[in-house]
Design a protein around this motif. Sequence first.
Motif, PDB file in Angstrom:
ATOM      1  N   THR A   1       0.806  -1.225   0.000  1.00  0.00           N
ATOM      2  CA  THR A   1       0.000   0.000   0.000  1.00  0.00           C
ATOM      3  C   THR A   1       0.836   1.271   0.000  1.00  0.00           C
ATOM      4  O   THR A   1       0.303   2.353  -0.228  1.00  0.00           O
ATOM      5  CB  THR A   1      -0.970   0.036   1.207  1.00  0.00           C
ATOM      6  N   PHE A   2       2.128   1.164   0.274  1.00  0.00           N
ATOM      7  CA  PHE A   2       2.988   2.355   0.245  1.00  0.00           C
ATOM      8  C   PHE A   2       3.978   2.193  -0.900  1.00  0.00           C
ATOM      9  O   PHE A   2       4.893   1.381  -0.847  1.00  0.00           O
ATOM     10  CB  PHE A   2       3.725   2.546   1.566  1.00  0.00           C
ATOM     11  N   TYR A   3       3.775   2.988  -1.934  1.00  0.00           N
ATOM     12  CA  TYR A   3       4.615   2.911  -3.130  1.00  0.00           C
ATOM     13  C   TYR A   3       5.938   3.631  -2.934  1.00  0.00           C
ATOM     14  O   TYR A   3       5.996   4.716  -2.345  1.00  0.00           O
ATOM     15  CB  TYR A   3       3.883   3.534  -4.319  1.00  0.00           C
ATOM     16  N   THR A   4       7.012   3.028  -3.428  1.00  0.00           N
ATOM     17  CA  THR A   4       8.297   3.699  -3.604  1.00  0.00           C
ATOM     18  C   THR A   4       8.810   3.341  -4.995  1.00  0.00           C
ATOM     19  O   THR A   4       8.541   2.245  -5.516  1.00  0.00           O
ATOM     20  CB  THR A   4       9.340   3.259  -2.561  1.00  0.00           C
ATOM     21  N   PRO A   5       9.557   4.228  -5.635  1.00  0.00           N
ATOM     22  CA  PRO A   5      10.061   3.944  -6.985  1.00  0.00           C
ATOM     23  C   PRO A   5      10.992   2.738  -6.995  1.00  0.00           C
ATOM     24  O   PRO A   5      11.714   2.478  -6.032  1.00  0.00           O
ATOM     25  CB  PRO A   5      10.814   5.236  -7.350  1.00  0.00           C
ATOM     26  N   SER A   6      10.972   2.014  -8.101  1.00  0.00           N
ATOM     27  CA  SER A   6      11.849   0.870  -8.261  1.00  0.00           C
ATOM     28  C   SER A   6      13.305   1.321  -8.384  1.00  0.00           C
ATOM     29  O   SER A   6      13.598   2.492  -8.681  1.00  0.00           O
ATOM     30  CB  SER A   6      11.460   0.083  -9.512  1.00  0.00           C
ATOM     31  N   ASP A   7      14.225   0.404  -8.167  1.00  0.00           N
ATOM     32  CA  ASP A   7      15.655   0.722  -8.292  1.00  0.00           C
ATOM     33  C   ASP A   7      15.981   1.202  -9.700  1.00  0.00           C
ATOM     34  O   ASP A   7      16.844   2.079  -9.876  1.00  0.00           O
ATOM     35  CB  ASP A   7      16.501  -0.510  -7.958  1.00  0.00           C
ATOM     36  N   GLU A   8      15.303   0.628 -10.702  1.00  0.00           N
ATOM     37  CA  GLU A   8      15.556   1.035 -12.086  1.00  0.00           C
ATOM     38  C   GLU A   8      15.237   2.513 -12.291  1.00  0.00           C
ATOM     39  O   GLU A   8      15.982   3.231 -12.980  1.00  0.00           O
ATOM     40  CB  GLU A   8      14.730   0.181 -13.045  1.00  0.00           C
ATOM     41  N   VAL A   9      14.143   2.977 -11.707  1.00  0.00           N
ATOM     42  CA  VAL A   9      13.762   4.381 -11.822  1.00  0.00           C
ATOM     43  C   VAL A   9      14.733   5.265 -11.055  1.00  0.00           C
ATOM     44  O   VAL A   9      15.172   6.312 -11.544  1.00  0.00           O
ATOM     45  CB  VAL A   9      12.321   4.593 -11.329  1.00  0.00           C
ATOM     46  N   LEU A  10      15.097   4.852  -9.850  1.00  0.00           N
ATOM     47  CA  LEU A  10      16.037   5.644  -9.054  1.00  0.00           C
ATOM     48  C   LEU A  10      17.369   5.799  -9.771  1.00  0.00           C
ATOM     49  O   LEU A  10      17.993   6.870  -9.729  1.00  0.00           O
ATOM     50  CB  LEU A  10      16.243   5.000  -7.686  1.00  0.00           C
ATOM     51  N   ASP A  11      17.814   4.753 -10.452  1.00  0.00           N
ATOM     52  CA  ASP A  11      19.088   4.816 -11.172  1.00  0.00           C
ATOM     53  C   ASP A  11      19.047   5.817 -12.320  1.00  0.00           C
ATOM     54  O   ASP A  11      20.087   6.367 -12.714  1.00  0.00           O
ATOM     55  CB  ASP A  11      19.466   3.431 -11.715  1.00  0.00           C
ATOM     56  N   ARG A  12      17.855   6.054 -12.875  1.00  0.00           N
ATOM     57  CA  ARG A  12      17.719   6.952 -14.031  1.00  0.00           C
ATOM     58  C   ARG A  12      17.618   8.416 -13.655  1.00  0.00           C
ATOM     59  O   ARG A  12      17.718   9.293 -14.517  1.00  0.00           O
ATOM     60  CB  ARG A  12      16.478   6.555 -14.833  1.00  0.00           C
TER      61      ARG A  12
END
Length: 211
Positions: A18-29
């Motif tokens: 229920t609590f979203y956080t960005p994926s590692d792939e998005v954080l890397d970009r």
Amino acid sequence: MAWTLDNAVDRHKEAPYTFYTPSDEVLDRLQAGDLVKLIFMAEETLDNGCGAERMWVKIVERHASDFRGELVNHPVYLQSPQYGDMIRFNSVHICSTQLDDPRAKEMDYYFDYKVIVSNDVLEREQFNFMMKDEPNNEQDTGWMFFSGYEDDDYNADSTNFQVVSLGVVLNMDDSIIPYLDAAPRSAYERDLESGKFVFVEDYDWDAYDDE
């Protein structure tokens, strides 16, 4: 007013469905010019009950997982920080971005699809019986969850039940994911020794329909 940044990663660990956080792939970009959302926490709850605000920050520079950015929102409740302030933060503080993320679509599923739970399930934060009926609409999964401690009188009172997102029950126990696509009508009861759910072959659906 003093403030701190909330750790979004820790929040996600506490409520992964229920609590979203960005994926590692998005954080890397992420790079300079991108917008990210952070949770600014007041050190003391305000008189209006507000304790935090989610606000957008524009990345100015990045060094590995450490960032510096400019606040591009005007706080509604917090007196500080202010629009234009430079904010230093880490990737663990990022709770959203404007980049496409497959994880966000998964989270939409957990948010958008609904189940019925007894209030006793929510109070105990556990369920030991679940049943799937025919869905009533596109967002209804057909699933109902019970703690197993409700009696007939309790179950007969509709005010003892509420509709919540699927993610709410998955936060309690995600071992049920393999069962979610089960065909209606089906019922499962937790085996207290193994902790696993077992199909109830002789569930009395006629009695259920008469309730």
